[in-house]
Design a protein around this motif. Sequence first.
Motif, PDB file in Angstrom:
ATOM      1  N   GLU A  20      24.790  64.608  19.428  1.00  0.00           N
ATOM      2  CA  GLU A  20      23.818  65.697  19.310  1.00  0.00           C
ATOM      3  C   GLU A  20      24.514  67.024  19.605  1.00  0.00           C
ATOM      4  N   PHE A  21      23.827  68.121  19.307  1.00  0.00           N
ATOM      5  CA  PHE A  21      24.463  69.437  19.335  1.00  0.00           C
ATOM      6  C   PHE A  21      25.182  69.737  20.658  1.00  0.00           C
TER       7      PHE A  21
ATOM      8  N   ILE B 262      32.093  71.372  15.282  1.00  0.00           N
ATOM      9  CA  ILE B 262      30.883  72.001  14.732  1.00  0.00           C
ATOM     10  C   ILE B 262      31.271  73.224  13.902  1.00  0.00           C
TER      11      ILE B 262
ATOM     12  N   ASN C 222      21.625  66.147  14.988  1.00  0.00           N
ATOM     13  CA  ASN C 222      22.415  67.280  15.492  1.00  0.00           C
ATOM     14  C   ASN C 222      21.883  68.561  14.862  1.00  0.00           C
TER      15      ASN C 222
ATOM     16  N   ALA D 246      22.913  71.537  14.661  1.00  0.00           N
ATOM     17  CA  ALA D 246      23.828  72.378  13.874  1.00  0.00           C
ATOM     18  C   ALA D 246      23.989  71.806  12.465  1.00  0.00           C
TER      19      ALA D 246
END
Length: 266
Positions: free
Chosen positions: A98-99, A107, A152, A154
């Motif tokens: 996850e982010f 990212i 996620n 992003a």
Amino acid sequence: MSASSAGSALITGASSGIGATYAKRLAARGYDLILVARDETRLETLAQTLRQQHQIEVRVLRADLTDAEDLLRVEQELRNNAVITLLANNAGMSVDGEFIDADIDRIQTMLALNIIAPTRLAHAAANAFRARGRGVIINVASVLSLMHEMFNGAYNGSKSFVLTLTRSMQRELENSGVQVQAVLPGATRTEIFDRSGKSIDELPANMIMEVEDMVDAALMGLEAGEAVTIPALEDLALWQDYDRARGAMLPFLSLSQPASRYRDGG
Ligand SMILES: NC(=O)c1ccc[n+]([C@@H]2O[C@H](COP(=O)([O-])OP(=O)(O)OC[C@H]3O[C@@H](n4cnc5c(N)ncnc54)[C@H](OP(=O)(O)O)[C@@H]3O)[C@@H](O)[C@H]2O)c1
């Protein structure tokens, strides 16, 4: 170049998964192809097969689309090669986790590939196609563009960007002869899961679509003139209601006064 009346399709991320499947399907429709990705060996193998099967011209353009110089070469191809009639803006990646837990440098690379590259390529193609009064741009987003709370943020945001860009381009290119489609795949069996350190088998089997089914549905949507194609969605009214509700809000989102609930005595 072969005597293709369809013209040439430039496909990014053509070395595997959705992009490679677009290559096969567009080859069968008579397009000459320009295949873009980093893995030149895989691209050459696919090119060889498609040349033999379909008697079309296939060129390989090796490019890392997160590299500014490589990206510029692909943009120049779109601007200067007048036989290109279709861009499949498909290359993309996801990241593991996850982010907040994910690696921020991964990212950033993902945002370069999923946002900057398709934006620059869509811009180059839109200008070239509009000038010629003909062309098709397929932007591969994701159903995660609509699932703000999952996975996620992003990645989801990068795909929301692609969806918004596509809708806006559709307005700008109305009556220009240029068709722009957003494709929103759900989980599709490709390498993207393994590449980001996950296994697709962690998902329930009934959520996973085979890549050939996904691309065939997306191309049917394109040929039917759909602006947004969501291959898995049976009840199209759900999307139409969602989009209508968004449209209904538009006149009320930017006004001179705060809403009454934010005013004294409101
Ligand atoms: N599979 C799914 O469940 C799913 C769902 C929704 C949306 N999507 C979207 O579908 C698109 C295609 O993904 P896929 O599922 O087919 O995944 P995939 O099999 O991993 O294919 C990704 C493609 O992008 C290329 N690529 C990766 N990094 C690149 C870079 N830096 N420069 C140039 N090319 C690069 C890869 O080739 P090289 O490694 O040779 O460069 C490969 O051809 C992506 O935009 C993805 O976000 C996938």
